[in-house]
Design an enzyme around this catalytic site. Structure first.
Site, PDB file in Angstrom:
ATOM      1  N   SER A  59     -53.121  69.184 105.145  1.00 14.33           N
ATOM      2  CA  SER A  59     -54.572  69.373 105.210  1.00 14.33           C
ATOM      3  C   SER A  59     -55.262  68.017 105.166  1.00 14.33           C
ATOM      4  CB  SER A  59     -55.047  70.224 104.031  1.00 14.33           C
ATOM      5  OG  SER A  59     -56.454  70.182 103.894  1.00 14.33           O
ATOM      6  N   TYR A  88     -55.483  71.768  95.046  1.00 16.38           N
ATOM      7  CA  TYR A  88     -55.097  71.912  96.456  1.00 16.38           C
ATOM      8  C   TYR A  88     -54.938  70.543  97.103  1.00 16.38           C
ATOM      9  CZ  TYR A  88     -55.256  73.395 101.348  1.00 16.38           C
ATOM     10  OH  TYR A  88     -54.960  73.603 102.674  1.00 16.38           O
TER      11      TYR A  88
END
Length: 255
Positions: free
Chosen positions: A75, A88
């Site tokens: 990501s 995350y």
């Protein structure tokens, strides 16, 4: 996929593998100070531990044939970091380092290892902020309308619907006084994600926080790398194509 025994069971019947794609993932929205140890470990287990378990199981099968491909779905937050998504971001940052190191380790064996750093994609994980996520944000500040992000940039913040246009010029989304302010809607404009006339304010910070990285749109081709704005609210995910950008000066007339 974050449990060693589950991965072992999955690979128990596999005798040959050409490509391994690690795309298991989950997110958590909220302040790090409010996060439990169990929630932290769950994020790391699903997003990072699973990558270790699957690669460890697949590598011997690839080595036998002296070839293979491993693709890890990372990501942009693994390199940029995202406010309210510390766990995350940490898990994806770990995946990036994992990928680089493993690529060097397996290169002599003709096994390529790469990561794809995606922006926000319309998946089940990103389909909406859950009611629990929004409730958690609104417990801190009832003015939270949703979340705003521009994939590929540093911009990822709670979006505020204020009662005036002054308060959040000098206050963070959680009410903390700060010169950086917040990302907020014009209080006079209706909040209509699918409408045509929404105005959103944010400071053009020199350290590129808030809307500071928007100045990159002056560069040729930058919009091709970061072509859309994403808004997430109670109704889901809304995407907006960026077709023009203008950086006014303080001496310019109002528009």
């Amino acid at each position: 996929m974050g449990r060693e025994q589950d991965v072992a069971e999955l690979f128990s019947g596999i005798r040959q593998i050409d490509v391994l794609v690690n795309n298991a993932g989950m997110a958590h929205f909220g302040l790090l100070s409010d996060m439990t140890a169990a929630q932290w470990h769950e994020i790391l287990a699903v997003n990072l531990d699973s990558c270790f378990y699957t690669c460890r199981a697949a590598i011997p099968l690839m080595l036998r044939r002296h070839q293979g491909r491993i693709i890890n779905i990372s990501s942009v937050w693994g390199t940029q970091g995202a406010s309210m998504e510390v766990a995350y971001s940490a898990s994806k940052g770990g995946m990036n380092a994992f990928t680089k190191a493993l690529a060097k380790e397996l290169a002599p064996s003709n096994i390529q290892v790469n990561a794809i750093a995606c922006g926000i994609i319309d998946t089940a994980m990103n389909s909406t902020l859950s009611p629990e996520d929004l409730d958690a944000l609104r417990e801190v500040n009832e003015d939270v309308a949703g979340w705003l992000a521009i994939p590929g940039t540093d911009i990822s913040y709670p979006l505020i619907r204020p009662r005036d246009n002054e308060t959040y010029l000098t206050h963070s989304w959680d009410g903390t006084p700060t010169s950086a302010g917040s990302i907020f809607l014009d209080y006079r404009a209706a909040w209509e994600p699918r409408g045509f006339n929404t105005i959103i304010y944010g400071h053009n910070m020199r350290n590129r926080t808030m809307f500071g990285s928007l100045r990159n749109y002056r560069k040729d081709g930058y919009w091709e790398q970061c072509p859309e704005i994403c808004l997430i609210d109670d109704e889901g995910v809304h995407y907006y194509d960026i077709f023009a950008a203008w950086e006014p000066r303080v001496t310019d007339p109002p528009f």
